[in-house]
Design a protein around this motif. Structure first.
Motif, PDB file in Angstrom:
ATOM      1  N   VAL A  19      51.053  34.960  36.360  1.00 49.44           N
ATOM      2  CA  VAL A  19      50.657  34.853  34.961  1.00 49.44           C
ATOM      3  C   VAL A  19      49.885  33.555  34.760  1.00 49.44           C
ATOM      4  O   VAL A  19      50.286  32.499  35.270  1.00 49.44           O
ATOM      5  N   ALA A  20      48.782  33.631  34.016  1.00 46.81           N
ATOM      6  CA  ALA A  20      47.962  32.460  33.707  1.00 46.81           C
ATOM      7  C   ALA A  20      47.972  32.210  32.210  1.00 46.81           C
ATOM      8  O   ALA A  20      47.652  33.106  31.421  1.00 46.81           O
ATOM      9  N   ILE A  21      48.367  30.989  31.821  1.00 46.60           N
ATOM     10  CA  ILE A  21      48.301  30.551  30.427  1.00 46.60           C
ATOM     11  C   ILE A  21      47.525  29.243  30.414  1.00 46.60           C
ATOM     12  O   ILE A  21      48.026  28.199  30.841  1.00 46.60           O
ATOM     13  N   MET A  25      56.846  34.003  39.999  1.00 47.37           N
ATOM     14  CA  MET A  25      58.247  34.389  39.897  1.00 47.37           C
ATOM     15  C   MET A  25      58.897  34.327  41.270  1.00 47.37           C
ATOM     16  O   MET A  25      58.333  34.810  42.259  1.00 47.37           O
ATOM     17  N   ARG A  26      60.068  33.716  41.345  1.00 42.88           N
ATOM     18  CA  ARG A  26      60.763  33.561  42.609  1.00 42.88           C
ATOM     19  C   ARG A  26      62.212  34.024  42.488  1.00 42.88           C
ATOM     20  O   ARG A  26      62.725  34.243  41.389  1.00 42.88           O
ATOM     21  N   GLY A  27      62.860  34.182  43.629  1.00 45.52           N
ATOM     22  CA  GLY A  27      64.269  34.540  43.674  1.00 45.52           C
ATOM     23  C   GLY A  27      65.029  33.630  44.623  1.00 45.52           C
ATOM     24  O   GLY A  27      64.436  32.872  45.406  1.00 45.52           O
ATOM     25  N   THR A  75      58.965  41.755  36.376  1.00 44.37           N
ATOM     26  CA  THR A  75      57.591  41.265  36.431  1.00 44.37           C
ATOM     27  C   THR A  75      57.332  40.354  35.245  1.00 44.37           C
ATOM     28  O   THR A  75      57.837  40.589  34.141  1.00 44.37           O
ATOM     29  N   LEU A  76      56.548  39.303  35.476  1.00 45.58           N
ATOM     30  CA  LEU A  76      56.197  38.357  34.421  1.00 45.58           C
ATOM     31  C   LEU A  76      55.008  38.880  33.625  1.00 45.58           C
ATOM     32  O   LEU A  76      54.167  39.634  34.123  1.00 45.58           O
ATOM     33  N   GLY A  82      49.413  45.224  34.489  1.00 45.05           N
ATOM     34  CA  GLY A  82      48.682  44.233  33.709  1.00 45.05           C
ATOM     35  C   GLY A  82      49.647  43.374  32.941  1.00 45.05           C
ATOM     36  O   GLY A  82      50.701  43.837  32.510  1.00 45.05           O
ATOM     37  N   ASN A  83      49.323  42.116  32.744  1.00 44.05           N
ATOM     38  CA  ASN A  83      50.276  41.212  32.098  1.00 44.05           C
ATOM     39  C   ASN A  83      49.619  40.290  31.077  1.00 44.05           C
ATOM     40  O   ASN A  83      50.103  39.208  30.817  1.00 44.05           O
ATOM     41  N   GLN A  84      48.494  40.722  30.476  1.00 45.64           N
ATOM     42  CA  GLN A  84      47.758  39.855  29.557  1.00 45.64           C
ATOM     43  C   GLN A  84      47.833  40.370  28.121  1.00 45.64           C
ATOM     44  O   GLN A  84      46.841  40.776  27.533  1.00 45.64           O
TER      45      GLN A  84
END
Length: 404
Positions: A246-248, A255-257, A287-288, A346-348
Motif C-alpha cells: 500500500v502506498a500513501i 504486511m508481515r507475519g 490484505t492491506l 486492488g487496494n486504492q
C-alpha cells in the motif's frame, strides 16, 4: 327572458356539437414537450447548415480542453480519428489541460488463467471489460502486474528477474535496467511518485524476506541499495505476498507475519518503521488497503461453515484494528459450507475481490469511502462466451499522458 336565455345556450351547444365529426375524439391541447421538440429540430437543421469553416477554425486550446474531459474509455478510439488527435498525447498544452481534470476512479488491470500472457482491464464506471494488447512484453515469459502509480503499472516476470513499466492505455513501455541485487525468492514490490504528477518521476521498491531491498529511480534510470533494515526488525521477514504493498504519499506499507504487523518505508527520507499489530481472530487471506490516507485491512472471516468478507480500519492512537463494514448477509449465504479463498486485486480506495471455491468464482468491487458492494460482470473475450477466471491483478488510475 329565461326561455330566450335557455334557447341561446342550447343553440350554442348544438353548433359546437355539429363541428365535431362522428367517431373522432375531440381536439386536445398539444403538450409543451412537442413544442420543445419542434424547436429543437428547427435549431438542429439550422446548425447543420452552419459553415464548416467555423468548426475548422476552432481554437486549439478549446479543442484540447474538450478532449481532455472525455471519458477515459474514449482514449481507445479518439486516437484513430486523425494524426492530429493522435499527436495530442505528446502535446505539453494538452498535458496541462489533462492535469487540471480530477483523476477518475481507478481501473483494474488483471491477468486471467486462460490468457496468462495478455491482460484484461475493468472500468468500474461503465462496468465494462477492455482487452488491450501490449506487444512489447516477452512472448515466452509470464509477466504479472505487481504495483502502480500515476497511471503506470509495474510488471515483474514470474522468475523475479526483470521489471517493466507500462501505461496500458497508450502502450508506453519501458524495460527497467538489471537490479544491483539478485534475489531468487519471492519479493514484495511497491511504487510511488516523486511529486504530484508522473512528470516528476517515480520510484519502485522491492523487498525480500532476508531484508534486502533496492530502490529504482526513474529520473536516474538506475537501481540503488540505500542501506539495510534497522536491527529492531526481526529477520527473516514473513511477508504476506497475498497482500499488495500500500502506498500513501511517499510511504509504503508491507504486511508481515510472525509477529503480525506492518512495515513502513518512507521513500523520500529512507526511514523504516515496524508496527506490531495483532490480526483479528478467525481471519484468513488478509490484505492491506488504503482510503483517504487511512490504512485498511480486508479479510475473509471464516467460522464453522460460514464465511464473510470483513473490512477493518487501523486506529492511529491505539494501533488496533476496528471493524467498519461487512459484506451483505444475503451474499454471504452463497459461501455457506464452501471452502472459499479470497484475493484482493486492488487496494486504492476501490477494491476488487476475487472469491472462488471449487465450483464458484465471483468478482466483487467494494467502495471503501461509500461502503458500497457491487457485483462485477463476467470477463469474456471479444466475440466469445467463455467466462475468464481472474488470476491476479492490480488497481491503477488511468492517465492518457503518463509515459514510462
Amino acid at each position: 327572458m329565461e326561455d330566450n336565455y335557455y334557447g341561446l345556450i342550447m343553440k350554442g351547444k348544438s353548433e359546437i356539437l355539429t363541428t365535431i365529426e362522428p367517431n373522432k375524439p375531440p381536439p386536445t391541447k398539444k403538450p409543451r414537450r412537442d413544442k420543445n421538440r419542434r424547436k429543437l429540430l428547427t435549431s438542429l437543421s439550422s446548425t447543420e447548415k452552419m459553415d464548416q469553416l467555423t468548426w475548422k477554425e476552432l481554437p486549439e486550446d478549446l479543442l484540447e480542453a474538450v478532449i481532455a474531459r472525455l471519458p477515459v474509455a474514449a482514449f481507445f478510439r479518439f486516437r484513430s480519428v486523425c494524426k492530429k488527435w493522435n499527436s495530442l498525447l505528446t502535446s505539453n498544452s494538452f498535458s496541462e489541460h489533462y492535469s487540471e481534470i480530477q483523476p477518475s476512479c481507478p481501473w483494474f488491470y488483471t491477468i486471467t488463467h486462460e490468457n496468462i500472457n495478455s491482460g484484461a482491464m475493468y472500468d468500474p464506471s461503465s462496468r465494462k471489460w477492455h482487452h488491450p494488447s501490449i506487444p512489447f512484453f516477452p512472448s515466452k515469459m509470464i509477466v504479472l502486474p505487481v504495483a502502480s502509480a500515476g497511471g503506470l503499472v509495474c510488471f515483474l516476470d514470474i522468475g523475479n528477474r526483470n521489471f517493466y513499466a507500462c501505461n496500458p492505455l497508450t502502450n508506453s513501455f519501458k524495460e527497467l535496467p538489471p537490479r544491483s541485487e539478485r534475489v531468487w525468492s519471492r519479493i514484495a514490490v511497491g511504487m510511488v511518485l516523486n511529486g504530484n504528477a508522473i512528470g516528476d518521476g517515480y520510484k519502485i521498491v522491492w523487498l525480500g524476506c532476508n531484508g534486502v531491498y533496492d530502490v529504482y529511480d526513474s529520473i536516474q534510470n538506475s537501481w540503488s541499495h540505500p542501506g539495510s533494515l534497522p536491527p529492531n526488525i526481526k529477520l527473516p521477514l514473513y511477508l504476506n505476498f497475498r497482500s499488495q504493498v500500500v502506498a500513501i504519499g511517499t510511504v509504503l506499507f508491507f504486511m508481515r507475519g510472525n509477529p503480525d504487523g506492518i512495515l513502513s518505508y518512507d521513500v523520500a527520507s529512507g526511514v523504516w518503521k515496524q508496527f506490531l499489530i495483532p490480526s483479528p481472530m478467525h481471519l484468513t487471506d488478509l490484505t492491506l488497503a488504503q482510503c483517504a490516507g487511512k490504512v485498511m485491512l480486508v479479510g475473509l472471516l471464516s467460522k464453522n461453515a460460514a464465511a464473510c468478507v470483513c473490512v477493518w480500519e487501523l486506529q492511529r492512537m491505539t494501533l488496533l484494528w476496528k471493524e467498519v463494514d461487512r459484506m451483505p448477509n444475503v451474499w454471504c449465504l452463497e459461501f455457506y459450507g464452501k471452502h472459499v479463498r479470497m484475493t484482493c486485486l486492488g487496494n486504492q480506495g476501490l477494491l476488487m475481490l476475487s472469491l472462488r471455491s471449487r465450483r464458484m468464482n465471483r468478482l466483487i468491487t467494494y467502495d471503501v469511502m461509500r461502503r458500497e458492494w457491487q457485483k462485477v460482470p463476467d470477463c469474456t473475450l471479444p466475440h466469445g462466451r467463455r467466462r475468464q477466471r481472474i488470476a491476479c491483478g492490480t488497481a491503477f488510475h488511468p492517465c492518457a499522458t503518463a509515459f514510462a
